[in-house]
Design a protein around this motif. Structure first.
Motif, mmCIF file in Angstrom:
data_model
loop_
_atom_site.group_PDB
_atom_site.id
_atom_site.type_symbol
_atom_site.label_atom_id
_atom_site.label_comp_id
_atom_site.label_asym_id
_atom_site.label_seq_id
_atom_site.Cartn_x
_atom_site.Cartn_y
_atom_site.Cartn_z
ATOM 1 N N ASP A 1 -41.048 -9.717 107.939
ATOM 2 C CA ASP A 1 -39.798 -9.925 108.668
ATOM 3 C C ASP A 1 -38.716 -10.006 107.593
ATOM 4 O O ASP A 1 -38.619 -10.990 106.872
ATOM 5 C CB ASP A 1 -39.906 -11.237 109.465
ATOM 6 N N LYS B 1 -27.407 -7.747 111.447
ATOM 7 C CA LYS B 1 -27.370 -8.513 110.191
ATOM 8 C C LYS B 1 -27.065 -7.548 109.023
ATOM 9 O O LYS B 1 -26.370 -6.558 109.228
ATOM 10 C CB LYS B 1 -28.681 -9.259 110.010
ATOM 11 N N CYS C 1 -35.426 -9.830 107.975
ATOM 12 C CA CYS C 1 -34.106 -10.231 108.470
ATOM 13 C C CYS C 1 -33.377 -11.097 107.446
ATOM 14 O O CYS C 1 -33.960 -12.053 106.921
ATOM 15 C CB CYS C 1 -34.239 -11.015 109.773
ATOM 16 N N TYR C 2 -32.134 -10.770 107.182
ATOM 17 C CA TYR C 2 -31.249 -11.469 106.237
ATOM 18 C C TYR C 2 -31.530 -11.145 104.784
ATOM 19 O O TYR C 2 -30.802 -11.599 103.899
ATOM 20 C CB TYR C 2 -31.324 -13.000 106.401
ATOM 21 N N GLY D 1 -33.128 -8.210 116.239
ATOM 22 C CA GLY D 1 -34.199 -8.367 115.253
ATOM 23 C C GLY D 1 -35.515 -8.720 115.928
ATOM 24 O O GLY D 1 -36.573 -8.170 115.595
ATOM 25 N N THR D 2 -35.450 -9.617 116.891
ATOM 26 C CA THR D 2 -36.657 -10.047 117.600
ATOM 27 C C THR D 2 -37.348 -8.858 118.271
ATOM 28 O O THR D 2 -38.563 -8.703 118.194
ATOM 29 C CB THR D 2 -36.296 -11.100 118.674
HETATM 30 C C1 LIG Z 1 -32.355 -13.408 112.914
HETATM 31 C C2 LIG Z 1 -33.773 -13.431 112.587
HETATM 32 C C3 LIG Z 1 -34.720 -12.957 113.477
HETATM 33 C C4 LIG Z 1 -34.396 -12.469 114.852
HETATM 34 O O1 LIG Z 1 -33.337 -11.573 114.934
HETATM 35 P P1 LIG Z 1 -32.396 -11.581 116.233
HETATM 36 O O2 LIG Z 1 -31.499 -10.421 115.983
HETATM 37 O O3 LIG Z 1 -31.697 -12.894 116.250
HETATM 38 O O4 LIG Z 1 -33.261 -11.391 117.406
HETATM 39 C C5 LIG Z 1 -36.036 -12.983 113.090
HETATM 40 N N1 LIG Z 1 -36.398 -13.461 111.885
HETATM 41 C C6 LIG Z 1 -35.501 -13.937 111.001
HETATM 42 C C7 LIG Z 1 -35.967 -14.450 109.677
HETATM 43 C C8 LIG Z 1 -34.160 -13.939 111.319
HETATM 44 O O5 LIG Z 1 -33.273 -14.398 110.447
#
Ligand SMILES: *Cc1c(COP(=O)(O)O)cnc(C)c1O
Length: 427
Positions: free
Chosen positions: A207, A233, A209-210, A92-93
């Motif tokens: 962002d 994720k 993610c999740y 994700g990063t």
């Molecule tokens: C997990 C996450 C990231 C980074 O993803 P990685 O796969 O761990 O590098 C960035 N922002 C949020 C909100 C996340 O939950």
């Protein structure tokens, strides 16, 4: 794990009561999962996905139809003009980093309006002259505005910080390692509208993610220019072996692609090797698995609330990401919780997690991750930075029954160490 003894008995009794209490929330999660499942199937059908799309390419990966169609399917599912879904995004990063470096130029400013971003992004933003090739090292400046005490955006400060140089407005949907509320898609839509009224030519970046599939809409359906997420994720459905995605306007996605590969090459090359089938199938499974994980989080919240712990979100609060935070009294309880979750896993249940200085994080972190995919956090996992106020974050679970087992094991671990007293539930 021995499922016996008075603690276990008391816990299973309480679990019954917890599930009764959570039943209406479970029904609503099932409804979202069902509609998202149909949305994904519709996109597969529209693009006539066939098994030859799963083959993958080698070498340069020119004319990789499977890769091209997967981009189109993702774009449709996310309600975006375009998408770039690649195994070459390592996390994700990395995906977020490519997106930000794609959109920003020296002299521009990145302004995060949801406060401090996720820990691993701090080094991407970096410091002026850090010599690491971070955003700030390249002369891109950075600014963040913390939300107000009630979690809402501090618009007075935001509007005073927007300048000629502001090029990207950053929004983090999920709480990350934070006790604040996560931002719903509707809230992100309002933020986007307001930001664009202040400065129409900025890119709004999310962002995500999740967040994927926890609601029926995604941020790209409410005016966001670009969003990024990880296939390790939600949208990887637990089986994509690696990868990330961005979705948004054609232009913003193209700029990210130039950054991932090279200017002029973009998304036209990149061998997918053997990853496509799992990326397709993972996307197909993702709505259901996200639903399972969410129900598990709700179960965890009810159980801990019943025992007097503070949870965030509360069990019946609206959800927009997978993360369930639970606040403990001290590091001992926190560590017992994480170790209990690990003990309930199918993989590496015999391993006892300990706090360590993980690269990219600023405090020692303890993690339970008995996962099939290394670090896969759509699978049941729990993390806790060892710092006050002792909050553990749990997320994921490929099946509801596993999350339930994890929560019960964690509570049993706390009870066995006499860190909590489980009295039988009485109504
Ligand atoms: C997990 C996450 C990231 C980074 O993803 P990685 O796969 O761990 O590098 C960035 N922002 C949020 C909100 C996340 O939950």
């Amino acid at each position: 794990m021995k499922r016996q003894g008075s603690n276990w008995l008391a816990l299973t009794k309480r679990a019954e009561a917890a599930e009764e209490q959570a039943a209406p929330v479970f029904r609503s999660i099932d409804g979202i999962a069902e509609r998202n499942q149909w949305k994904v199937i519709d996109a597969f059908q529209k693009h006539r996905v066939s098994d030859f799309h799963f083959n993958g390419s080698t070498g340069y990966g020119y004319n990789d139809t499977g890769r091209e169609v997967l981009d189109l399917v993702y774009a449709d599912v996310m309600g975006a003009e375009a998408a770039l879904v690649r195994p070459h995004f390592v996390s994700g990063t990395h995906t977020i980093s490519c997106a930000l470096f794609g959109l920003l130029r020296p002299g521009d400013e990145l302004l995060y309006i949801t406060g401090r971003p996720y820990d691993t992004l701090h080094k991407v933003i970096g410091k002026p002259g850090d010599g690491k090739g971070s955003l700030q090292d390249f002369g891109i400046t950075y600014c963040e505005v913390a939300p107000l005490a009630d979690g809402s955006i501090d618009w007075d400060t935001v509007s005073s910080k927007i300048t000629e140089r502001t090029r990207v407005i950053g929004i983090q949907r999920s709480r990350g390692y934070d006790w604040r509320a996560s931002y719903t898609v509707a809230q992100i839509g309002e933020m986007t509208e307001r930001v664009k009224a202040l400065k129409p030519d900025v890119y709004v970046f999310v962002d995500n993610c999740y967040g994927e599939f926890t609601e029926e809409l995604e941020p790209t359906q409410v005016g966001v220019d670009l969003m990024a997420g990880s296939l390790i994720k939600n949208p990887g459905g637990g089986i994509a072996p690696t990868g990330g995605y961005v979705a948004g306007t054609k232009h913003a996605v193209e700029l990210t692609a130039y950054r991932l590969t090279a200017p002029g090459i973009g998304g036209e090359v990149g061998a997918t090797l053997g990853t496509l089938r799992a990326m397709y199938q993972g996307l197909f499974l993702a709505p259901h698995l996200v639903g399972q994980a969410l129900k598990g989080s709700v179960f965890g919240a009810v159980m801990f609330e019943m025992l007097g712990f503070e949870s965030n979100p509360r069990f019946d609060a609206p959800r927009t990401d997978l993360i369930q935070a639970i606040r403990f009294k001290d590091a001992e309880q926190l560590i017992a919780f994480v170790q209990g979750v690990q003990r309930a896993s199918a993989v590496d249940s015999h391993v006892v997690p300990e706090p360590w200085d993980m690269p990219g994080y600023e405090h020692p972190v303890i993690m339970a991750a008995g996962t099939f995919m290394q670090g896969g956090s759509l699978e049941l996992s729990a993390d806790a930075p060892i710092r006050e106020p002792y909050i553990a974050y749990m997320q994921g679970g490929l099946t509801y029954a596993h999350v339930k087992y994890g929560v019960l094991n964690a509570l049993a671990m706390l009870a066995d160490r006499e860190l909590v007293v489980i009295k039988p539930h009485t109504t």
